[in-house]
Motif scaffolding. Structure first.
Motif, mmCIF file in Angstrom:
data_model
loop_
_atom_site.group_PDB
_atom_site.id
_atom_site.type_symbol
_atom_site.label_atom_id
_atom_site.label_comp_id
_atom_site.label_asym_id
_atom_site.label_seq_id
_atom_site.Cartn_x
_atom_site.Cartn_y
_atom_site.Cartn_z
ATOM 1 N N ALA A 221 -36.022 -51.924 18.134
ATOM 2 C CA ALA A 221 -35.772 -51.315 19.548
ATOM 3 C C ALA A 221 -34.134 -51.135 19.179
ATOM 4 O O ALA A 221 -32.868 -50.342 20.040
ATOM 5 C CB ALA A 221 -36.197 -51.645 20.246
ATOM 6 N N GLY A 222 -33.459 -51.715 18.184
ATOM 7 C CA GLY A 222 -32.313 -52.413 17.799
ATOM 8 C C GLY A 222 -31.521 -50.720 16.978
ATOM 9 O O GLY A 222 -30.685 -50.199 17.474
ATOM 10 N N MET A 223 -32.066 -50.296 16.646
ATOM 11 C CA MET A 223 -31.466 -49.312 15.875
ATOM 12 C C MET A 223 -30.327 -49.722 14.928
ATOM 13 O O MET A 223 -29.475 -48.817 14.750
ATOM 14 C CB MET A 223 -31.769 -48.278 16.598
ATOM 15 N N HIS A 224 -30.665 -50.746 13.435
ATOM 16 C CA HIS A 224 -29.621 -50.488 13.265
ATOM 17 C C HIS A 224 -29.705 -49.773 12.116
ATOM 18 O O HIS A 224 -31.179 -49.898 11.231
ATOM 19 C CB HIS A 224 -29.555 -52.445 12.228
ATOM 20 N N VAL A 225 -28.966 -49.671 10.934
ATOM 21 C CA VAL A 225 -28.821 -48.558 9.815
ATOM 22 C C VAL A 225 -29.513 -49.669 8.313
ATOM 23 O O VAL A 225 -29.867 -48.723 7.354
ATOM 24 C CB VAL A 225 -27.398 -48.178 9.587
ATOM 25 N N ASP A 226 -29.970 -50.537 8.822
ATOM 26 C CA ASP A 226 -30.809 -51.597 7.723
ATOM 27 C C ASP A 226 -31.785 -50.820 7.797
ATOM 28 O O ASP A 226 -32.509 -51.292 6.430
ATOM 29 C CB ASP A 226 -30.663 -53.057 8.165
ATOM 30 N N THR A 227 -32.415 -50.155 8.600
ATOM 31 C CA THR A 227 -33.877 -49.695 8.356
ATOM 32 C C THR A 227 -33.543 -48.637 7.294
ATOM 33 O O THR A 227 -34.798 -48.420 6.051
ATOM 34 C CB THR A 227 -34.334 -49.209 9.743
ATOM 35 N N LEU A 228 -32.518 -47.759 7.270
ATOM 36 C CA LEU A 228 -32.726 -47.090 6.649
ATOM 37 C C LEU A 228 -32.367 -46.837 5.078
ATOM 38 O O LEU A 228 -33.366 -47.096 3.739
ATOM 39 C CB LEU A 228 -31.567 -45.723 6.318
ATOM 40 N N ALA A 229 -32.048 -48.383 4.233
ATOM 41 C CA ALA A 229 -31.565 -49.387 3.467
ATOM 42 C C ALA A 229 -33.143 -49.357 2.930
ATOM 43 O O ALA A 229 -33.240 -49.296 1.664
ATOM 44 C CB ALA A 229 -30.385 -50.140 3.331
ATOM 45 N N VAL A 230 -34.221 -50.501 3.751
ATOM 46 C CA VAL A 230 -35.039 -50.568 3.512
ATOM 47 C C VAL A 230 -35.546 -50.228 3.059
ATOM 48 O O VAL A 230 -36.410 -50.115 2.513
ATOM 49 C CB VAL A 230 -35.934 -51.700 4.916
ATOM 50 N N ALA A 231 -35.845 -49.352 3.772
ATOM 51 C CA ALA A 231 -36.830 -47.874 3.490
ATOM 52 C C ALA A 231 -36.766 -46.948 1.922
ATOM 53 O O ALA A 231 -37.798 -46.962 1.194
ATOM 54 C CB ALA A 231 -36.607 -45.979 4.450
ATOM 55 N N CYS A 232 -35.086 -47.025 1.919
ATOM 56 C CA CYS A 232 -34.608 -46.661 0.666
ATOM 57 C C CYS A 232 -35.516 -47.750 -0.437
ATOM 58 O O CYS A 232 -35.611 -47.354 -1.694
ATOM 59 C CB CYS A 232 -33.841 -45.987 0.285
ATOM 60 N N MET A 233 -35.275 -48.685 -0.619
ATOM 61 C CA MET A 233 -35.602 -49.989 -0.870
ATOM 62 C C MET A 233 -36.702 -49.984 -1.745
ATOM 63 O O MET A 233 -37.380 -50.354 -2.851
ATOM 64 C CB MET A 233 -34.828 -51.256 -1.120
#
Length: 469
Positions: A221-233
Motif C-alpha cells: 500500500a505504501g509503494m516504496h522502491v524497497d520492494t524492487l530491491a527485495v525482489a532482486c535479492m
C-alpha cells in the motif's frame, strides 16, 4: 498454542490488511496524498476526503492489530494452507496497486524524479523545486529541494512510469504501483518455492511476506522502491553463478544499502573460490556499469543521507544530547562511528547465536544488525529483513523484527505532515521524537542481551546436539 488463539491471530492479520486497503479506498486524506490527473485514470478511490483523526486511528489499528496478529500467528501451530495465504497476499498486493498509495508521500518524489529524466534532466543534480510549474514535479509535498537518493535501477523504473504517465501524476503513480505489485507478488512466489516440501516453512514464509500486514501496509500500500530491491535479492539466492551476481548487482542498483545481502552468498561460497569469484565479479561489474552510466552525481545524495539522523531512531537522543553539549553540527562523526561499532557488535552477537550459517541466515543477521544500528531508518526498510528471515527461519529474531517495525511504524503516523490535524502534533513531538527512540533503544539492548546469552548457550552445547532455531 491453542487452535482458537491461532484463528484469532489470523483474523487480526486479515482485519489489519482490510483496514490498510480501506484507507486507500477512502481517498485523499492525512494518510493519502492527492494525485493530480484525470479522475478516470487509475488508481481509483471513493474520494470521500475522510477526517484525519479517523484515518490515522485506522492506520494505528492496522499496525497494532497486524503486529500482534503476526506475532501470535508465527508462534501458532495452526494455520490455513500456505497456498491460501499466498493467494490472499498476492490479491491484497494487486488490490493495493489499484488504490492510491498511503502512509507517506514518497511516491510523489518518485514521480518527480522520473519526470526529470524524461525532460532530459539529471535527478541526481536537479531538484523538483527547480521546476515548480511542472504538473508532476510541482506536486511534490516533501523533499522538494532534495536530489534523488535512489539507485539508477529505481530511477529507470520511475522514468518508464513517467513516459507512460506524461503530465498525469495519477497515471505515473499507477504505473509505478504496477511495477511494485509485480515485485511484491514475485517475491511471495519465490519464497513459496524456496520453502517447498515443508508446509510449516511455507506457512511461515507466507506470514513473513505475502500476508504480512506490516509489509502490505508499508510496501504494497505504501509503494516504496524497497520492494524492487527485495525482489532482486530474493531472486539472487535462488539463482546461481553469474545469474546470482547479476541479480545482486541489480538489487544494489535499486538501493545501495541492499548490498549487505551480498555478504550471505559470499560467506556460503568462501570455500569455493572459483564460484565466489564468478558471483562477486559479476555483481561488482553490474554495479559499476549501472552506477557509472548514471553520471557523476549519482552518489551525491547518498553521501549526504549517510550523515542524517531520523527522529525515530535511538541516535536521535544521542544527537540531541551532543548538540546541547557541543552545539549544532557536533554530532555527525561521533554518531557515524558509534553506529558502525554497534553494527559490528550486534552482528557478532547474533552470528554467534544463529542456529545455522546458511547464506540467507548470514544476510538476515547483517541486515537486522544494520537496521537496529542505523542512525537513519524508516519502517519500510525492514522489508528486506522479513524476506530474508522467510528464507532463513529464525523465530526468535523474527519476534524482534516484528516488535521493531510496529514501534517504528507508530512513530511515523501519519508520515505526512501536510494534512495532519493540529491537535495531533503530539504524534511527532512526543511519540516520534521521544517514545519511539527510547522504546527502540530498550529493544536494542534486549536484543543484544538475548543474543549474548543465546550465543553463550550455543557454545556450551555439545557438537553432536542439533541446533534449534
Amino acid at each position: 498454542m491453542p487452535r482458537g488463539l491461532g484463528a484469532v491471530a489470523f483474523a487480526a492479520v486479515g482485519l489489519s490488511v482490510t483496514l490498510t486497503l480501506l484507507i486507500g479506498l477512502l481517498g485523499p486524506s492525512a494518510m493519502v496524498p492527492r494525485l493530480p490527473g484525470p479522475s478516470w485514470q487509475p488508481p481509483y478511490s471513493l474520494d470521500l476526503r475522510p477526517d484525519g483523526h479517523l484515518v490515522i486511528a485506522m492506520a494505528a489499528a492496522a499496525i497494532v492489530l497486524g503486529g500482534l496478529g503476526l506475532a501470535v500467528a508465527l508462534r501458532s501451530r495452526w494455520g490455513p494452507d500456505p497456498r491460501l495465504l499466498l493467494v490472499a497476499g498476492c490479491v491484497a498486493a494487486a488490490v493495493a496497486a489499484l488504490l492510491p498509495p498511503s502512509g507517506s508521500a514518497d511516491h510523489l518524489n518518485y514521480a518527480a524524479y522520473g519526470r526529470l529524466v524524461t525532460l532530459g534532466l539529471d535527478p541526481y543534480a536537479v531538484t523538483p523545486a527547480m521546476l515548480p510549474g511542472d504538473p508532476v514535479t510541482g506536486a511534490v509535498e516533501e523533499w522538494t529541494g532534495v536530489t534523488s537518493v535512489y539507485g539508477p535501477v529505481a530511477t529507470a523504473v520511475q522514468a518508464l512510469a513517467s513516459l507512460a504517465g506524461g503530465d498525469s501524476v495519477r497515471l505515473t503513480v499507477f504505473v509505478m504501483a504496477a511495477f511494485n505489485a509485480a515485485a511484491f507478488i514475485a517475491t511471495a512466489l519465490l519464497l513459496h518455492r524456496f520453502t517447498r516440501g515443508d508446509a510449516d516453512l511455507q506457512r511461515r514464509a507466507a506470514l513473513l511476506w505475502a500476508v504480512n500486514p506490516l509489509m502490505i501496509y508499508h510496501l504494497a500500500a505504501g509503494m516504496h522502491v524497497d520492494t524492487l530491491a527485495v525482489a532482486c535479492m530474493v531472486a539472487a539466492f535462488m539463482a546461481s553463478g553469474a545469474g546470482s551476481g547479476l541479480l545482486l548487482g541489480v538489487g544494489i542498483g535499486v538501493k545501495l544499502n541492499a548490498g549487505l545481502v551480498a555478504l550471505g552468498p559470499a560467506w556460503e561460497l568462501r570455500r569455493s573460490p572459483g564460484r565466489l569469484a564468478v558471483v562477486a565479479g559479476t555483481a561488482t561489474a553490474t554495479v559499476l556499469v549501472i552506477y557509472g552510466l548514471a553520471g557523476p552525481h549519482v552518489l551525491d545524495q547518498v553521501g549526504a543521507a549517510s550523515r542524517k539522523v531520523s527522529f525515530g531512531t535511538p541516535w536521535h537522543l544521542v544527537k540531541t544530547g551532543l548538540q546541547e553539549a557541543f552545539g549544532p553540527g557536533a554530532y555527525s562523526a561521533w554518531i557515524q562511528a558509534g553506529s558502525l561499532l554497534l553494527l559490528a557488535v550486534l552482528a557478532w552477537l547474533m552470528l554467534r547465536a544463529a542456529p545455522r550459517d546458511t547464506a540467507p541466515m548470514i544476510a538476515a543477521v547483517m541486515v537486522a544488525a544494520w537496521l537496529f544500528a542505523a542512525p537513519y531508518a524508516l519502517p519500510w526498510y525492514d522489508g528486506l529483513a522479513f524476506a530474508l528471515l522467510a528464507m532463513a527461519s529464525w523465530p526468535a529474531l523474527e519476534s524482534f523484527m516484528v516488535a521493531r517495525v510496529v514501534i517504528l511504524s507508530l512513530g511515523y503516523l501519519p508520515a505526512r505532515e501536510a494534512m495532519r490535524p493540529e491537535d495531533l502534533l503530539w504524534l511527532r513531538t512526543v511519540v516520534r521524537e521521544r517514545v519511539v527512540p527510547w522504546s527502540l533503544l530498550a529493544l536494542t539492548l534486549v536484543l543484544a542481551c538475548w543474543a549474548a546469552r543465546a550465543g553463550a548457550r550455543a557454545r556450551r552445547r555439545p557438537a553432536s546436539a542439533a541446533p534449534r532455531p
